[in-house]
Design a protein around this motif. Structure first.
Motif, PDB file in Angstrom:
ATOM      1  N   THR A 127      31.958  42.664  46.314  1.00  0.00           N
ATOM      2  CA  THR A 127      32.837  41.940  45.393  1.00  0.00           C
ATOM      3  C   THR A 127      33.802  41.044  46.161  1.00  0.00           C
ATOM      4  O   THR A 127      34.100  41.278  47.335  1.00  0.00           O
ATOM      5  N   ASP A 128      34.293  40.034  45.469  1.00  0.00           N
ATOM      6  CA  ASP A 128      35.341  39.162  45.987  1.00  0.00           C
ATOM      7  C   ASP A 128      36.671  39.734  45.496  1.00  0.00           C
ATOM      8  O   ASP A 128      36.932  39.781  44.292  1.00  0.00           O
ATOM      9  N   LYS A 129      37.525  40.184  46.403  1.00  0.00           N
ATOM     10  CA  LYS A 129      38.771  40.832  46.001  1.00  0.00           C
ATOM     11  C   LYS A 129      39.645  39.946  45.123  1.00  0.00           C
ATOM     12  O   LYS A 129      40.423  40.439  44.300  1.00  0.00           O
ATOM     13  N   ALA A 130      39.510  38.637  45.292  1.00  0.00           N
ATOM     14  CA  ALA A 130      40.336  37.721  44.511  1.00  0.00           C
ATOM     15  C   ALA A 130      40.069  37.850  43.012  1.00  0.00           C
ATOM     16  O   ALA A 130      40.949  37.592  42.187  1.00  0.00           O
ATOM     17  N   VAL A 131      38.856  38.269  42.664  1.00  0.00           N
ATOM     18  CA  VAL A 131      38.491  38.402  41.248  1.00  0.00           C
ATOM     19  C   VAL A 131      39.385  39.420  40.543  1.00  0.00           C
ATOM     20  O   VAL A 131      39.716  39.265  39.363  1.00  0.00           O
TER      21      VAL A 131
END
Length: 244
Positions: free
Chosen positions: A93-97
């Motif tokens: 996953t992209d943590k920014a999401v």
């Protein structure tokens, strides 16, 4: 009418409790029921903190504006939106999401549904309670007191105990104001709300012995403007939420 439906239709908020502890088996069962609540994509994006420390109870009491049932309830559960766990452990996953509005919305909904499951379970076991949202008056203080990491936000309390009062049922909006079919039909909204205003005015007169006679629209307007909490979004953004 079965017993479950009867219980749901007779729901009232209970703010006065008997001096009777809630045993551990009952508490554990309430939490187990909360955990079986529906959850978006099985994220389970919430955390429940059972508050036993009296100093922390005092903090919750003060932050919530001096609501005495926070101090008096035998069981106080703090429900938090929790995106920290997912941001740390979900794979690929992209943590920014996790900082977007959709993830925040998912976490709030997950926590709210879990709280309602806990509440229903508690009522079925002979308990009563009340939900307290006033703790959002100071998100920063609670984050510090409860060691909440970024992406974990305190939302509300569920205060529970054995009822020591039997308040009357509070009238709800006409069902057609809540239940629409196929589209948002507001053709009778003005009439419905005016009739409901009169119903609530009489309810408050009866409940307070004439000290209060607010209509529903008047009561809600006062409540809204007395606690706008304009800074909640800012404080949640500082915790890594609602960033986009």
């Amino acid at each position: 009418m079965n017993e479950t439906v009867k219980m749901l239709l007779n729901h009232t908020s209970i703010r006065k409790y008997k001096d009777k502890p809630i045993d551990r088996d009952t508490v554990d069962m309430i939490i187990k029921c909360a955990q079986m609540a529906p959850t978006s994509s099985h994220f389970q994006a919430y955390t429940i903190i059972e508050v036993r420390d009296r100093k922390k109870i005092d903090t919750l009491y003060e932050v919530s504006g001096g609501q005495r049932w926070v101090k008096e309830a035998p069981l106080v559960l703090l429900f938090c939106a929790d995106l920290y766990r997912g941001s740390e452990y979900f794979e690929n996953t992209d943590k920014a999401v996790f900082g977007n509005t959709e993830c925040y919305t998912v976490a709030v909904i997950d926590a709210a549904i879990a709280m309602q499951k806990a509440f229903i379970a508690a009522q079925s076991l002979g308990l009563g309670g009340v939900v307290v949202g006033g703790i959002r008056n100071d998100v920063a203080v609670l984050s510090d007191q409860f060691k909440l990491p970024d992406m974990v936000a305190p939302l509300f309390l569920l205060c529970l105990g054995y009822p020591d009062e039997t308040p009357g049922l509070k009238p709800r909006l006409p069902q057609e104001e809540i239940h629409k079919i196929d589209y948002y039909d507001n053709s009778r909204q003005s009439q419905n709300i005016e009739a409901y205003n009169e119903t609530m005015k009489q309810y408050y007169i009866d409940r307070t012995g004439g000290e209060t006679s607010d209509r529903w629209t008047e009561h809600c307007g006062k409540a809204l403007m007395s606690k706008t909490r304009d800074d909640v979004g800012v404080k949640f953004r500082k915790k890594g939420m609602l960033l986009r």
